[in-house]
Motif scaffolding. Structure first.
Motif, PDB file in Angstrom:
ATOM      1  N   VAL A 125       8.187  11.832  16.030  1.00 44.30           N
ATOM      2  CA  VAL A 125       8.721  13.042  15.403  1.00 44.30           C
ATOM      3  C   VAL A 125       9.425  13.957  16.400  1.00 44.30           C
ATOM      4  O   VAL A 125      10.071  14.935  16.003  1.00 44.30           O
ATOM      5  N   GLY A 126       9.307  13.668  17.707  1.00 47.62           N
ATOM      6  CA  GLY A 126       9.970  14.515  18.684  1.00 47.62           C
ATOM      7  C   GLY A 126       9.864  13.973  20.096  1.00 47.62           C
ATOM      8  O   GLY A 126       9.013  13.125  20.384  1.00 47.62           O
ATOM      9  N   GLU A 127      10.761  14.450  20.963  1.00 43.08           N
ATOM     10  CA  GLU A 127      10.753  14.093  22.378  1.00 43.08           C
ATOM     11  C   GLU A 127      10.909  15.355  23.218  1.00 43.08           C
ATOM     12  O   GLU A 127      11.555  16.313  22.798  1.00 43.08           O
ATOM     13  N   ALA A 128      10.321  15.338  24.399  1.00 39.49           N
ATOM     14  CA  ALA A 128      10.462  16.453  25.333  1.00 39.49           C
ATOM     15  C   ALA A 128      10.632  15.899  26.731  1.00 39.49           C
ATOM     16  O   ALA A 128      10.062  14.852  27.064  1.00 39.49           O
ATOM     17  N   GLU A 129      11.427  16.607  27.559  1.00 38.61           N
ATOM     18  CA  GLU A 129      11.666  16.148  28.928  1.00 38.61           C
ATOM     19  C   GLU A 129      10.877  16.927  29.957  1.00 38.61           C
ATOM     20  O   GLU A 129      10.992  16.662  31.150  1.00 38.61           O
ATOM     21  N   ASN A 130      10.083  17.893  29.495  1.00 42.08           N
ATOM     22  CA  ASN A 130       9.256  18.655  30.425  1.00 42.08           C
ATOM     23  C   ASN A 130       8.093  19.286  29.669  1.00 42.08           C
ATOM     24  O   ASN A 130       8.051  19.266  28.424  1.00 42.08           O
ATOM     25  N   ARG A 160       1.851  10.567  13.645  1.00 48.20           N
ATOM     26  CA  ARG A 160       2.970  11.357  14.153  1.00 48.20           C
ATOM     27  C   ARG A 160       2.870  11.461  15.676  1.00 48.20           C
ATOM     28  O   ARG A 160       1.873  11.945  16.201  1.00 48.20           O
ATOM     29  N   VAL A 161       3.922  11.003  16.365  1.00 51.43           N
ATOM     30  CA  VAL A 161       3.890  10.885  17.823  1.00 51.43           C
ATOM     31  C   VAL A 161       4.995  11.723  18.448  1.00 51.43           C
ATOM     32  O   VAL A 161       6.126  11.753  17.948  1.00 51.43           O
ATOM     33  N   VAL A 162       4.666  12.410  19.535  1.00 52.49           N
ATOM     34  CA  VAL A 162       5.654  13.089  20.375  1.00 52.49           C
ATOM     35  C   VAL A 162       5.648  12.417  21.740  1.00 52.49           C
ATOM     36  O   VAL A 162       4.577  12.158  22.309  1.00 52.49           O
ATOM     37  N   LEU A 163       6.827  12.132  22.268  1.00 53.47           N
ATOM     38  CA  LEU A 163       6.976  11.480  23.565  1.00 53.47           C
ATOM     39  C   LEU A 163       7.422  12.506  24.599  1.00 53.47           C
ATOM     40  O   LEU A 163       8.400  13.231  24.371  1.00 53.47           O
ATOM     41  N   VAL A 164       6.729  12.566  25.724  1.00 50.74           N
ATOM     42  CA  VAL A 164       7.056  13.538  26.767  1.00 50.74           C
ATOM     43  C   VAL A 164       7.250  12.805  28.092  1.00 50.74           C
ATOM     44  O   VAL A 164       6.297  12.240  28.636  1.00 50.74           O
ATOM     45  N   ASP A 165       8.488  12.798  28.593  1.00 47.45           N
ATOM     46  CA  ASP A 165       8.804  12.158  29.868  1.00 47.45           C
ATOM     47  C   ASP A 165      10.144  12.704  30.337  1.00 47.45           C
ATOM     48  O   ASP A 165      11.052  12.908  29.522  1.00 47.45           O
ATOM     49  N   ASP A 166      10.291  12.938  31.634  1.00 48.75           N
ATOM     50  CA  ASP A 166      11.539  13.504  32.125  1.00 48.75           C
ATOM     51  C   ASP A 166      12.638  12.466  32.300  1.00 48.75           C
ATOM     52  O   ASP A 166      13.781  12.815  32.610  1.00 48.75           O
ATOM     53  N   GLN A 167      12.332  11.180  32.081  1.00 51.28           N
ATOM     54  CA  GLN A 167      13.330  10.127  32.222  1.00 51.28           C
ATOM     55  C   GLN A 167      13.808   9.670  30.842  1.00 51.28           C
ATOM     56  O   GLN A 167      13.025   9.104  30.062  1.00 51.28           O
ATOM     57  N   PRO A 168      15.080   9.895  30.514  1.00 54.56           N
ATOM     58  CA  PRO A 168      15.597   9.517  29.194  1.00 54.56           C
ATOM     59  C   PRO A 168      15.414   8.041  28.854  1.00 54.56           C
ATOM     60  O   PRO A 168      15.132   7.698  27.704  1.00 54.56           O
ATOM     61  N   LEU A 169      15.569   7.175  29.849  1.00 60.23           N
ATOM     62  CA  LEU A 169      15.422   5.740  29.588  1.00 60.23           C
ATOM     63  C   LEU A 169      13.983   5.392  29.199  1.00 60.23           C
ATOM     64  O   LEU A 169      13.760   4.530  28.340  1.00 60.23           O
ATOM     65  N   ILE A 170      13.024   6.047  29.836  1.00 63.23           N
ATOM     66  CA  ILE A 170      11.631   5.810  29.480  1.00 63.23           C
ATOM     67  C   ILE A 170      11.373   6.252  28.044  1.00 63.23           C
ATOM     68  O   ILE A 170      10.762   5.530  27.248  1.00 63.23           O
ATOM     69  N   ARG A 171      11.861   7.448  27.691  1.00 60.49           N
ATOM     70  CA  ARG A 171      11.666   7.937  26.329  1.00 60.49           C
ATOM     71  C   ARG A 171      12.337   7.025  25.317  1.00 60.49           C
ATOM     72  O   ARG A 171      11.779   6.739  24.254  1.00 60.49           O
ATOM     73  N   ALA A 172      13.538   6.545  25.641  1.00 61.43           N
ATOM     74  CA  ALA A 172      14.248   5.659  24.720  1.00 61.43           C
ATOM     75  C   ALA A 172      13.475   4.363  24.498  1.00 61.43           C
ATOM     76  O   ALA A 172      13.362   3.870  23.364  1.00 61.43           O
ATOM     77  N   GLY A 173      12.931   3.817  25.584  1.00 57.45           N
ATOM     78  CA  GLY A 173      12.149   2.590  25.452  1.00 57.45           C
ATOM     79  C   GLY A 173      10.887   2.800  24.643  1.00 57.45           C
ATOM     80  O   GLY A 173      10.528   1.962  23.801  1.00 57.45           O
TER      81      GLY A 173
END
Length: 208
Positions: free
Chosen positions: A30-35, A3-16
């Motif tokens: 399972v989730g993403e955060a921008e901050n 189970r992975v959560v991605l944290v990055d303030d750049q939407p394109l980075i998270r999408a990739g």
């Protein structure tokens, strides 16, 4: 399933990163955060195995978020993925408890392997970063390091291979023992050397 959560303030980075992870059968985003603030909340709610953490973000940065997440959930593995590999980012991230440190220009296969290694209890670092980290530690020492008594011959074998940057699986193959046995030795070595994580253990081994 990891189970992975991605944290990055750049939407394109998270999408990739999401596309990269979701193409793998054993990784589940399972989730993403921008901050950092949202990352802390997601970690508490979703209990991920691995958090891929950017460092420079508005509000609560990745270093602060890492410290708070691990204070509440020590079993969570935080893998830093950043553009900045300098000491001003590396050392605070390690102090906060990050288990690994990769740069955003790393090949996709290296990142995927890093997530899996982090989930397995290893510390994924690029070789360049790890070599620099060890060299800095060696240069900073002014006294002869203290040898820890009571290590078995097998523990010393494992310690030497940890210093080379080998994963638990690679150590098991090299020494012809089980991965579970390697994990037991690594846990014992961390306790005996007062190393809070695998990176500190590698530093001890390389400078001792």
């Amino acid at each position: 399933m990891i189970r992975v959560v991605l944290v990055d303030d750049q939407p394109l980075i998270r999408a990739g990163l999401r596309m990269l992870c979701e193409a793998e059968p054993d990784l589940d985003v399972v989730g993403e955060a921008e901050n950092g603030r949202d990352a802390i909340a997601l970690a508490a709610r979703l209990a991920p195995d691995v958090i891929v953490m950017d460092l420079r973000m508005p509000g609560i940065d990745g270093i602060t978020a890492t410290g708070r997440i691990l204070a509440a959930r020590p079993a969570t593995r935080v893998l830093v993925l950043t553009t900045f590999g300098d000491d001003d980012h590396l050392y605070p991230a390690l102090t906060a408890g990050a288990c690994g440190f990769l740069l955003k220009d790393a090949p996709p296969a290296e990142l995927l392997d890093g997530i899996r290694r982090a989930a397995a209890g290893d510390s994924p670092f690029s070789q360049d970063v790890l070599r620099r980290l060890v060299q800095r530690a060696v240069e900073a020492r002014t006294d002869q390091p203290k040898r820890v008594p009571g290590l078995t011959a097998r523990e010393r074998d494992v310690l030497n291979l940890v210093a080379e940057g080998l994963s638990n699986t690679e150590i098991a193959e090299r020494l012809h023992i089980g991965v579970t046995t390697v994990k037991t030795h690594v846990t014992s070595l961390m306790a005996k050397t007062d190393s809070p994580n695998r990176v500190r253990l590698a530093l001890y081994a390389r400078s001792a």
